[in-house]
Scaffold this motif. Structure first.
Motif, PDB file in Angstrom:
ATOM      1  N   GLU A 106      75.243 129.187  57.731  1.00 57.91           N
ATOM      2  CA  GLU A 106      75.478 128.954  56.399  1.00 57.91           C
ATOM      3  C   GLU A 106      76.438 130.368  55.818  1.00 57.91           C
ATOM      4  O   GLU A 106      77.223 130.165  55.329  1.00 57.91           O
ATOM      5  CB  GLU A 106      74.526 128.740  55.314  1.00 57.91           C
ATOM      6  N   PRO A 113      81.394 122.846  53.409  1.00 58.82           N
ATOM      7  CA  PRO A 113      80.119 122.548  53.945  1.00 58.82           C
ATOM      8  C   PRO A 113      80.076 121.142  54.785  1.00 58.82           C
ATOM      9  O   PRO A 113      79.227 121.119  55.776  1.00 58.82           O
ATOM     10  CB  PRO A 113      78.861 122.760  52.963  1.00 58.82           C
ATOM     11  N   ARG A 129      74.934 118.462  56.485  1.00 56.54           N
ATOM     12  CA  ARG A 129      76.543 118.886  56.715  1.00 56.54           C
ATOM     13  C   ARG A 129      76.784 117.942  57.881  1.00 56.54           C
ATOM     14  O   ARG A 129      78.455 117.818  57.661  1.00 56.54           O
ATOM     15  CB  ARG A 129      76.329 120.302  57.172  1.00 56.54           C
ATOM     16  N   THR A 170      70.249 128.020  61.010  1.00 57.73           N
ATOM     17  CA  THR A 170      70.719 127.612  59.681  1.00 57.73           C
ATOM     18  C   THR A 170      71.263 128.731  58.663  1.00 57.73           C
ATOM     19  O   THR A 170      72.343 128.640  58.159  1.00 57.73           O
ATOM     20  CB  THR A 170      69.615 126.908  59.056  1.00 57.73           C
ATOM     21  N   ARG A 214      78.018 123.988  48.029  1.00 56.71           N
ATOM     22  CA  ARG A 214      77.086 124.580  49.065  1.00 56.71           C
ATOM     23  C   ARG A 214      75.609 124.385  49.005  1.00 56.71           C
ATOM     24  O   ARG A 214      74.845 124.258  49.680  1.00 56.71           O
ATOM     25  CB  ARG A 214      77.469 125.891  49.369  1.00 56.71           C
ATOM     26  N   THR A 215      75.281 124.390  47.625  1.00 60.79           N
ATOM     27  CA  THR A 215      73.989 124.226  47.091  1.00 60.79           C
ATOM     28  C   THR A 215      73.290 122.881  46.696  1.00 60.79           C
ATOM     29  O   THR A 215      72.315 122.612  46.267  1.00 60.79           O
ATOM     30  CB  THR A 215      73.719 125.252  46.170  1.00 60.79           C
ATOM     31  N   SER A 236      76.514 125.652  65.895  1.00 65.36           N
ATOM     32  CA  SER A 236      77.660 126.699  65.224  1.00 65.36           C
ATOM     33  C   SER A 236      78.972 126.168  66.206  1.00 65.36           C
ATOM     34  O   SER A 236      80.118 126.039  65.552  1.00 65.36           O
ATOM     35  CB  SER A 236      77.548 128.288  65.580  1.00 65.36           C
ATOM     36  N   MET A 243      79.978 130.141  57.586  1.00 65.25           N
ATOM     37  CA  MET A 243      80.681 128.896  56.830  1.00 65.25           C
ATOM     38  C   MET A 243      81.180 129.649  55.612  1.00 65.25           C
ATOM     39  O   MET A 243      82.310 129.275  55.222  1.00 65.25           O
ATOM     40  CB  MET A 243      79.778 127.769  56.725  1.00 65.25           C
ATOM     41  N   ALA A 255      72.186 128.144  52.240  1.00 62.79           N
ATOM     42  CA  ALA A 255      73.292 128.593  51.596  1.00 62.79           C
ATOM     43  C   ALA A 255      73.012 129.431  50.393  1.00 62.79           C
ATOM     44  O   ALA A 255      73.707 130.263  49.881  1.00 62.79           O
ATOM     45  CB  ALA A 255      74.370 127.434  51.320  1.00 62.79           C
ATOM     46  N   GLU A 315      70.113 122.893  54.362  1.00 61.93           N
ATOM     47  CA  GLU A 315      71.330 123.709  54.694  1.00 61.93           C
ATOM     48  C   GLU A 315      71.435 124.140  53.198  1.00 61.93           C
ATOM     49  O   GLU A 315      72.159 125.395  53.064  1.00 61.93           O
ATOM     50  CB  GLU A 315      72.384 122.997  55.111  1.00 61.93           C
ATOM     51  N   SER A 316      71.323 123.332  52.188  1.00 64.85           N
ATOM     52  CA  SER A 316      71.675 123.781  50.837  1.00 64.85           C
ATOM     53  C   SER A 316      70.893 124.980  50.184  1.00 64.85           C
ATOM     54  O   SER A 316      71.412 126.008  49.503  1.00 64.85           O
ATOM     55  CB  SER A 316      71.462 122.657  49.838  1.00 64.85           C
ATOM     56  N   PHE A 340      72.828 118.452  51.860  1.00 66.18           N
ATOM     57  CA  PHE A 340      72.361 119.390  52.635  1.00 66.18           C
ATOM     58  C   PHE A 340      72.659 118.794  53.960  1.00 66.18           C
ATOM     59  O   PHE A 340      72.727 119.605  55.057  1.00 66.18           O
ATOM     60  CB  PHE A 340      71.057 119.854  52.675  1.00 66.18           C
TER      61      PHE A 340
END
Length: 378
Positions: free
Chosen positions: A206, A216, A162, A202, A52-53, A272, A209, A179, A175-176, A160
């Motif tokens: 995250e 991700p 996704r 965002t 995720r990161t 979403s 998710m 999260a 996104e990373s 990131f």
């Protein structure tokens, strides 16, 4: 087994280590800007899908010592490049250099490129091509002091990306990093989650998710490892299908995102839906002054930094307003403020329990934790 380096936003190394430890057998080791681990092809695919990161998952090809800058060309030229690159292979090179041996990274990159091209030309009679947009192989060369390590990027585009973005919001977090903020907060998905300045959504996306156990990059199809000769499509498809079967569909979580700009909220809702979270996040068009807490939980916000404003008092006033909202409306909540304006956060007027040092791109930033008790942190 092979050696891997998963890069991540600065400050998220520990979170990244914990996150991927759930999916691989080897114990990852933290390094600056990432984590290292050993693994098989399955581990490489799994981390690309589930991290995720992470930003890029790099697979080590070569490592060695170099002591003279003038020997760089011969050093690179003598490596067995024909194992990885053929005349019909396009490639690109990125370099990261922290060494007194070299002054300019551009010169180093050019010399490495020439050495590889000349090697392939000698072995095959033809030269490979350079493609900076969508290469078959993306090489990362890292030189720290006298140590040189050469990696191939197995991810391609940054992780990131996704695949749920409908449009890119100008001030959106990657996104990373978003999260990472959720994971750093240690939010319990059985409690409510709020972002009252959600922009294009965002952070709540995250969070959702994570709660629903959605990988991700469930929607992403473009990975560099698919262009490698060793690509195993059956293994990848099996891992992807198994991950889909573990998504939590039959449980609702209380996740809220609001912003005062309707277009931002629309972007969040559209994203979403694209990731399979339709109606799983409650989006609202609402000014922060109108925020009403339904139930105590976790609040994470990324307010404007105000770097483009000529008058700093304007952004300071916004941060003061946020502090007043936390004091008067958020008793019992764990509030987290992520900001790259280290002066403006002082206007919040609350004492933080913790300050996590992070980087938002090139901006020095902090994630500040305010556990609000009786309207103030005591």
């Amino acid at each position: 087994m092979k050696d891997y380096l998963l890069t991540c936003p600065r400050g998220l190394e520990e979170v990244t280590k914990t996150d991927i430890s759930k999916y691989i057998k080897d114990k990852p080791n933290i390094v600056n800007g990432g984590v290292e681990f050993r693994g098989h092809k399955k581990d490489m695919y799994t981390v690309n899908l589930f991290s995720r990161t992470g930003m890029h998952l790099l697979e080590k090809l070569f490592d060695s010592k170099i002591y003279e800058s003038k020997k760089l060309y011969s050093h690179i030229y003598n490596l067995p490049w024909s194992k990885f690159i053929k005349p019909d292979t396009s490639f690109m090179i990125r370099t990261k250099i922290k060494s007194n041996l070299f002054n300019k990274s551009n010169t180093v990159t050019l010399k490495i490129k020439d050495a590889i091209v000349d090697n392939i030309r000698k072995n095959f009679g033809q030269r490979p091509s350079i493609n900076k947009e969508s290469p078959d192989i993306s090489l990362y060369v890292i030189i720290i002091d006298n140590k040189m390590t050469i990696y191939v990027n197995t991810s391609g585009f940054p992780l990131f990306k996704r695949g749920y973005r409908t449009k890119i919001h100008a001030a959106g977090l990657n996104e990373s990093l978003a999260a990472g903020l959720v994971l750093l907060s240690r939010w319990n998905p059985n409690t409510p989650f709020y972002d009252i300045m959600c922009g294009s959504g965002t952070i709540p996306i995250e969070a959702a998710m994570i709660a629903h156990n959605i990988p991700p990059r469930i929607n992403r199809t473009d990975y560099a490892f698919k262009k490698l000769a060793s690509y195993d499509s059956d293994l990848w498809e099996r891992l992807l299908e198994e991950s889909k079967n573990k998504i939590i569909h039959d449980q609702d979580f209380r996740i809220f995102g609001s912003d005062h700009i309707r277009a931002n909220v629309s972007l969040g809702y559209e994203s979403s839906v694209k990731i399979g979270l339709k109606n799983k996040i409650k989006f609202f068009v609402k000014n922060i002054k109108d925020f009403v807490l339904d139930e105590t939980g976790t609040i994470i916000i990324n307010p404007p930094y105000g770097h483009r404003l000529n008058d700093p008092s304007t952004i300071n006033l916004l941060y003061k307003q946020l502090g007043d909202i936390f004091k008067t409306k958020c008793a019992g909540c764990n509030v987290f403020v992520f900001s790259g304006n280290l002066e403006a956060v002082k206007s919040i007027g609350l004492r933080s329990k913790s300050r996590t040092i992070l980087k938002n791109g090139k901006i020095d930033s902090r994630l500040l934790h305010y556990p609000i008790k009786d309207g103030s942190y005591k």
